[in-house]
Design an enzyme around this catalytic site. Structure first.
Site, short mmCIF file in Angstrom:
data_model
loop_
_atom_site.label_atom_id
_atom_site.label_comp_id
_atom_site.label_asym_id
_atom_site.label_seq_id
_atom_site.Cartn_x
_atom_site.Cartn_y
_atom_site.Cartn_z
N LYS A 175 0.84 -1.20 0.00
CA LYS A 175 0.00 0.00 0.00
C LYS A 175 0.87 1.25 0.00
O LYS A 175 1.52 1.56 1.00
CB LYS A 175 -0.93 0.03 1.22
CG LYS A 175 -2.05 1.05 0.99
CD LYS A 175 -2.51 1.77 2.22
CE LYS A 175 -1.68 2.97 2.56
NZ LYS A 175 -1.70 4.08 1.63
N GLU A 250 10.11 2.04 10.10
CA GLU A 250 11.15 3.00 9.65
C GLU A 250 10.50 4.37 9.69
O GLU A 250 9.65 4.67 8.84
CB GLU A 250 11.60 2.67 8.22
CG GLU A 250 12.23 1.30 8.05
CD GLU A 250 13.64 1.21 8.60
OE1 GLU A 250 14.21 2.25 8.97
OE2 GLU A 250 14.15 0.09 8.69
N GLU A 381 10.53 17.45 13.01
CA GLU A 381 10.85 17.07 11.63
C GLU A 381 10.05 17.96 10.68
O GLU A 381 8.81 17.98 10.74
CB GLU A 381 10.49 15.60 11.38
CG GLU A 381 10.94 15.14 10.00
CD GLU A 381 10.53 13.70 9.67
OE1 GLU A 381 9.39 13.32 9.99
OE2 GLU A 381 11.35 12.98 9.10
P1 NAD Z 1 2.73 8.92 6.66
O1 NAD Z 1 3.01 8.31 7.97
O2 NAD Z 1 1.72 10.00 6.58
O3 NAD Z 1 2.25 7.79 5.62
C1 NAD Z 1 3.02 6.65 5.35
C2 NAD Z 1 2.09 5.55 4.83
O4 NAD Z 1 1.21 5.16 5.88
C3 NAD Z 1 1.21 5.97 3.67
O5 NAD Z 1 1.08 4.90 2.77
C4 NAD Z 1 -0.12 6.28 4.35
O6 NAD Z 1 -1.23 6.17 3.49
C5 NAD Z 1 -0.13 5.18 5.41
N1 NAD Z 1 -1.01 5.44 6.56
C6 NAD Z 1 -1.45 6.64 7.04
N2 NAD Z 1 -2.24 6.44 8.12
C7 NAD Z 1 -2.29 5.11 8.34
C8 NAD Z 1 -2.92 4.29 9.32
N3 NAD Z 1 -3.67 4.81 10.30
N4 NAD Z 1 -2.74 2.95 9.27
C9 NAD Z 1 -1.97 2.40 8.31
N5 NAD Z 1 -1.35 3.13 7.34
C10 NAD Z 1 -1.51 4.47 7.36
O7 NAD Z 1 4.13 9.41 6.10
P2 NAD Z 1 4.42 10.20 4.74
O8 NAD Z 1 3.99 11.61 4.89
O9 NAD Z 1 3.89 9.42 3.57
O10 NAD Z 1 6.02 10.12 4.68
C11 NAD Z 1 6.84 11.01 5.35
C12 NAD Z 1 7.37 10.40 6.65
O11 NAD Z 1 8.00 9.16 6.38
C13 NAD Z 1 8.43 11.26 7.30
O12 NAD Z 1 8.20 11.31 8.70
C14 NAD Z 1 9.73 10.53 7.01
O13 NAD Z 1 10.76 10.78 7.92
C15 NAD Z 1 9.27 9.11 7.03
N6 NAD Z 1 10.20 8.26 6.28
C16 NAD Z 1 11.02 7.40 6.98
C17 NAD Z 1 11.95 6.61 6.30
C18 NAD Z 1 12.87 5.67 7.04
O14 NAD Z 1 13.44 4.78 6.40
N7 NAD Z 1 13.05 5.80 8.35
C19 NAD Z 1 12.04 6.70 4.91
C20 NAD Z 1 11.19 7.57 4.24
C21 NAD Z 1 10.28 8.35 4.94
#
Ligand code: NAD
Length: 488
Positions: A175, A250, A381
């Site tokens: 997803k 992550e 962040e």
């Molecule tokens: P996000 O947490 O908003 O979304 C990530 C994913 O989770 C998306 O697919 C989203 O649709 C899904 N999601 C959202 N709510 C959910 C729920 N309640 N249950 C299950 N899935 C859900 O993050 P984003 O805005 O897409 O990405 C940015 C963030 O990701 C930043 O905080 C960044 O630091 C982090 N990130 C971490 C790494 C790492 O390897 N540590 C790598 C890339 C990005």
């Protein structure tokens, strides 16, 4: 743009999802690229059931590791053949520069190849026996894996989960983020062409709170592999606790970069600029807190500011562009809000501090000074092109400030004194430390965070074990009954 709503890949079939439509806009000018007929909760349930069946079918379950590896190699070849198409789609979907999306597509191909090879070479153990028996420890697939990924580097983060999970013999439901629904469909095309048995892989763009949540809570999902924000990761961990399901997380970061007075200045400046402003700062490992030794603070920051102002901000398709647009208007507003907060806190904006005029979601590379590490700007962040610069006095002061963060994902150290680097690197509560370099990645090297940056590690030969259950076998070797309960 074609008028057709794009179908998605549900259990080996291309069909429109029965969820709400999901648009993809080009961040360079805001125009609509495509509309995806996204997944519904029912589609997610169907994909999970199909994954469970496909994973148990002899056509997959009975394959030897080297036979399973052939599918991973075929996917690696397919990704390499379609590298340009994937890069173009990803640039359109996310606004990242073509140079970067080409590298991400290449790394996705390398990831599948690496885990194919790891699968062929991993061995199970015969463990030392302590009685009249032989003991073995073997590893087995877990079941259906839900891979949930963010928008910032989709093809690479998708591959880092899908490749080891398939290599381990599982089924995978992927997803992606609703802000980048197109790239996962390119991966699905490649996986379909590689002939993977139907049902083992589904790609379900859809809203996180609906589809992500449905995957996390489903009784037949054996593990969630998640990359995304810390608050989402925390919600997933809570839901996983109810099922007692393993998760890998992550999450976010606020990574310190450190320049000692004895550093190679040109190398440090290039590394710092790349570390924070490439991907327009939309990177979990962006080096967003810069600590400079007080003795060189003023001249170093002056040079850094001049170099930042010279960065080329523009069209992600232009090979000269260094800083491309942010993903959406909404995200740009969030970044602008953080910079507004920096001003309110008394921060001095030394470069940038504004959106770029015109169409597209551009934000200028920004440097903030005059705040300390306790400020909101240095603690939160921002996930955009915003760098906070701060001085430090000595190693103890530096280590205390660098570790004073809820995050612990990555750090960069710039110095020519290897003893000092070793001392400091050992004291940082951080998952990855780059020394006289930054933001370099090898699929062979484990990656992950500590503290609120996450739980678990991806990549590396043992990355495949994250998607396997360990089973121990005791084989009795004695000709006699067990003494306690044997015949009188
Ligand atoms: P996000 O947490 O908003 O979304 C990530 C994913 O989770 C998306 O697919 C989203 O649709 C899904 N999601 C959202 N709510 C959910 C729920 N309640 N249950 C299950 N899935 C859900 O993050 P984003 O805005 O897409 O990405 C940015 C963030 O990701 C930043 O905080 C960044 O630091 C982090 N990130 C971490 C790494 C790492 O390897 N540590 C790598 C890339 C990005």
């Amino acid at each position: 743009m074609s008028d057709a709503r794009k179908p998605i890949f549900i259990a080996g079939e291309w069909r429109p999802g029965s969820g709400a439509d999901m648009p993809s806009h080009f961040p360079g000018d805001g125009t609509l690229t495509a509309v995806v007929a996204a997944a519904s909760r029912a589609d997610a349930e169907y994909a999970i059931a199909a994954g469970k069946d496909a994973m148990m079918a002899p056509a997959w379950r009975d394959l030897k590791p080297h036979e399973r590896a052939k599918y991973l190699y075929a996917i690696a070849d397919g990704l390499a053949d379609r590298q340009e198409q994937i890069a173009q789609t990803q640039t359109r979907d996310t606004g990242k520069t073509l140079a970067e999306t080409r590298a991400l597509a290449a790394s996705a191909s390398a990831t599948f190849r690496y885990f194919g090879a790891a699968l062929e070479t991993l061995e199970d153990d015969i463990t030392p026996a302590r009685g009249d028996y032989l003991t073995m420890s073997v590893h087995e697939p877990m079941g259906v894996i839900a891979a949930i990924t963010p928008w910032n580097s989709p093809i690479a983060s998708d591959a880092q989960k899908v490749a080891p999970a398939l290599a381990a013999g599982n089924a995978v439901v992927l997803k992606p983020s609703g802000w980048s629904p197109l790239v996962c469909l390119e991966l699905a095309k490649v996986i379909e062409a590689a002939g993977l048995p139907k049902g083992l892989f589904s790609a379900l763009p859809g809203p996180g709170r609906e589809i992500g949540d449905a995957l996390v809570r489903h009784e037949h999902v054996a593990k969630v592999a998640f990359t995304g924000g810390t608050s989402t990761g925390r919600a997933i961990a809570r839901a996983a606790a109810d099922k007692l399901m393993p998760v890998s997380l992550e999450l976010g970061g606020k990574s310190p970069t450190v320049v000692f007075a004895d550093a190679d200045r040109a190398q440090a400046i290039a590394g710092i600029l790349f570390g924070i402003f490439s991907s327009s700062g939309q990177s979990c490992i962006a080096g967003s807190r810069l600590f400079v030794e007080r003795a060189i603070f003023d001249p170093f920051v002056e040079e850094l500011v001049a170099c930042t102002k010279a960065l080329r901000v523009g069209d992600p398709y232009d090979p000269a562009t260094q800083v491309a647009p942010l993903i959406t208007r909404e995200h740009r507003e969030s970044v602008a809000g953080h910079v507004g907060r920096a001003r309110e806190e008394g921060g001095e904006i030394l470069a940038g501090g504004d959106a770029l005029e015109g169409t597209g979601y551009y934000y200028l590379p920004t440097i903030v000074a005059g705040l300390d590490n306790q400020s909101d700007t240095a603690q939160r962040e921002i996930f955009g092109p915003v760098l906070t610069v701060m001085p430090f006095d000595d190693e103890d002061d530096l280590v205390a400030q660098a570790n004073d963060s809820v995050y612990g994902l990555a750090a960069g150290l710039w110095s020519s004194d290897y003893r000092k680097i070793w001392r400091v690197a050992c004291r940082l509560q951080i998952g990855t430390v780059w020394i006289n370099t930054y933001k370099q990645f090898s699929i062979a090297t484990p990656f992950g965070g500590v503290k609120e940056s996450g739980i678990g590690r991806e990549k590396g030969r043992l990355g495949i074990r994250q998607y396997m259950n360990q089973k121990s076998l005791y084989w009795g070797l004695s000709d006699n009954p067990l003494p306690w309960a044997g015949p009188a």
